[in-house]
Scaffold this motif. Sequence first.
Motif, PDB file in Angstrom:
ATOM      1  N   THR A  36       0.858  -1.183   0.000  1.00 13.25           N
ATOM      2  CA  THR A  36       0.000   0.000   0.000  1.00 13.25           C
ATOM      3  C   THR A  36       0.890   1.227   0.000  1.00 13.25           C
ATOM      4  OG1 THR A  36      -1.665  -1.201   1.299  1.00 13.25           O
ATOM      5  CG2 THR A  36      -1.897   1.201   1.151  1.00 13.25           C
ATOM      6  N   GLU A  67       2.248   4.947   0.018  1.00 13.69           N
ATOM      7  CA  GLU A  67       1.729   6.178   0.610  1.00 13.69           C
ATOM      8  C   GLU A  67       2.009   7.340  -0.333  1.00 13.69           C
ATOM      9  OE1 GLU A  67       3.325   6.757   4.465  1.00 13.69           O
ATOM     10  OE2 GLU A  67       2.559   4.852   5.269  1.00 13.69           O
ATOM     11  N   ALA A  68       0.968   8.057  -0.678  1.00 15.03           N
ATOM     12  CA  ALA A  68       1.125   9.208  -1.557  1.00 15.03           C
ATOM     13  C   ALA A  68       1.835  10.338  -0.818  1.00 15.03           C
ATOM     14  CB  ALA A  68      -0.228   9.684  -2.069  1.00 15.03           C
ATOM     15  N   ASP A  83       1.374  13.416  -1.317  1.00 18.53           N
ATOM     16  CA  ASP A  83       0.258  14.291  -0.963  1.00 18.53           C
ATOM     17  C   ASP A  83      -0.845  13.415  -0.377  1.00 18.53           C
ATOM     18  OD1 ASP A  83      -1.899  15.970  -0.737  1.00 18.53           O
ATOM     19  OD2 ASP A  83      -1.839  16.678  -2.830  1.00 18.53           O
ATOM     20  N   PRO A  84      -1.097  13.498   0.919  1.00 20.34           N
ATOM     21  CA  PRO A  84      -2.083  12.605   1.559  1.00 20.34           C
ATOM     22  C   PRO A  84      -3.501  12.767   1.026  1.00 20.34           C
ATOM     23  CG  PRO A  84      -1.420  14.382   3.054  1.00 20.34           C
ATOM     24  CD  PRO A  84      -0.500  14.454   1.875  1.00 20.34           C
ATOM     25  N   ASN A  85      -3.774  13.844   0.312  1.00 18.35           N
ATOM     26  CA  ASN A  85      -5.116  14.067  -0.236  1.00 18.35           C
ATOM     27  C   ASN A  85      -5.289  13.459  -1.625  1.00 18.35           C
ATOM     28  OD1 ASN A  85      -5.980  15.610   2.029  1.00 18.35           O
ATOM     29  ND2 ASN A  85      -4.862  17.392   1.212  1.00 18.35           N
ATOM     30  N   THR A  86      -4.269  12.744  -2.092  1.00 25.96           N
ATOM     31  CA  THR A  86      -4.332  12.180  -3.442  1.00 25.96           C
ATOM     32  C   THR A  86      -5.400  11.099  -3.524  1.00 25.96           C
ATOM     33  OG1 THR A  86      -1.980  12.622  -3.813  1.00 25.96           O
ATOM     34  CG2 THR A  86      -3.032  10.975  -5.230  1.00 25.96           C
ATOM     35  N   THR A 119       2.392  10.887 -10.338  1.00 29.50           N
ATOM     36  CA  THR A 119       2.042  11.000  -8.924  1.00 29.50           C
ATOM     37  C   THR A 119       3.120  10.301  -8.104  1.00 29.50           C
ATOM     38  OG1 THR A 119      -0.299  10.925  -9.523  1.00 29.50           O
ATOM     39  CG2 THR A 119       0.251  10.588  -7.204  1.00 29.50           C
ATOM     40  N   PHE A 142       4.782   8.494  -4.761  1.00 24.18           N
ATOM     41  CA  PHE A 142       4.457   7.646  -3.612  1.00 24.18           C
ATOM     42  C   PHE A 142       5.764   7.189  -2.967  1.00 24.18           C
ATOM     43  CE2 PHE A 142       0.983   7.211  -6.606  1.00 24.18           C
ATOM     44  CZ  PHE A 142      -0.160   7.131  -5.825  1.00 24.18           C
TER      45      PHE A 142
END
Length: 559
Positions: A504, A506-507, A509-512, A521, A523
């Motif tokens: 999993t 993690e982006a 930008d947590p709002n992605t 993008t 991660f």
Amino acid sequence: MRMLTKIPKQFYFFLSAIFILNIIQSSFTQLIFDEAYYWYYSQNMAWGYFDHPPMVALLIKISSYFFNGELGVRFMSCVLSAINIILLWLMIDNPKKNDYIKHFFVLIFSMTLLNAYGFFTLPDTPLLFFTSCFLLTYKHFIKNPNAGMSVLLGIFMAALMYSKYHAVLVIFFVLLSNLKLVQNKYAWLAVFVALISYAPHFYWLYENDLVSIKYHLYERPNGAYSFEKYTLGFFVNLIAVFGLTFPFIYKALFKTKGNNLFTKALIYLIYGVILFFFISSFNRRVQTQWIIIICIPLVIIVFNYMLQNKQALTWVFRLGLINTVIIIYLRMGLAYQPLLFNFYYETHGNKEWAQAIEDEVGKTPVVFENSYRNAPMYSFYTDGIPTFSLNNYMYRKNQYSIDNSEERIRGKDVAYISKYINDSSFSYEREDGGLYKGKYIPNFQSFRKVECIVKDTEITLNSDENITLKVFNPYKESIELSKLKFAVTYMDNYKIPKETLKITPEAVDPNTAILKQQDTTNFSFHLPKTKMENIGYFRVVISENNLYFGLNGKPIPIK
């Protein structure tokens, strides 16, 4: 033209017989899978394709203007093979050759793959033809180098490279046999013409991130070295391409001396190709057709030797006739399977299984998982019903990975055929035991071109180091992250998948929530722990809409 008029009528009689035989064979023999794949190339002409340069697609496209069906794929192969025989004849200077025309044709017809490529349309078909064009032109060039001959030589060098990348061996070893060409301005003119002529393919490679070169050099399937399968298999192939005549073929080679520049070029080409693939056999299995190029110079060397040696003339003719009878029988078996005593080859049953699936699914587009072979074959025998090869992490990339075939079936209701299906709605068993299992999927969505980019440096297995992952979405629409699942596939040193573990990422930008269209993008993730041993590589892969994980990231080495 003057040279052609000097050829005896008997020669054209034999040539016509072979040409007609190849036309008949082409018409009544179903396609092999590679031919169907190259037919698929020809449906969207380009300056290059995933596996090969475009010459084979051009031959098929031209053939399709004259005929439909199988002959519409193979007609130009029949034409080129007939012209190739004339070119070989013109390269033989011995004045006694007109008395032994039937011996010449038996020699050629008895060479197994040279025979097969008289009608099959594969990249080796134009490779053989343009090798003869190149050698004949070179023969005249070394006698009288001039600008016109240089241009012609350069064009044939480019045509060779447009046929198959192995053509570089032909050019290299011929030039190596005559290093004085480095000081010849006309030789440099030929090289310049070749590079200019080949520039469109260079540009195609650049635009497609050198996909063909990367595949052939780094991504081809491989396995652990086996003397029996690799090196011994290579020597078996050296025998198989000539059949029963092989002792006299190689004896002629050993006895021939390079007394002139042309014969020296032929010898360098033969030994060079054999040595190159002998060395390659310690790294990978050498396919029989890879060495077929030696047949062209060997026809010239062996026939000249036959004309000087009565014993060789007699025995090559006798054994060649036996080869010919066997080959004709096998060729009949390609078209009519019962002659092969329940042995099924690629030319058997393709119309039948394609028709059976079409009877089940109608005109619904069909997605074949992990089969760039079945997808074009089905489309060919169903008058162009749209197909797509969905390649997962247990397979390899191919032309379907880089063209627009995915867009043709996106959002449509499809019939999905895969050996991984457990809840199949329909199935069809081929006569050779192959089983097709399928189900229907409404509104099919796949995103196999999404790229997972990890910096190409060695990473320690089972460590907790943070790894940066860039995910590039090349599509014109955004993709919801909720539709995607990420995983890491661990592979052995031969890039064979061994274990796939979900991750999993993690982006940054947590709002992605989406992968923006035609954007990257960022991660980060950790390699999942594994108990597997002998892990050599990993790749990051993506599953969209619960499909099997794809081939989204390239293999990254592991310490």
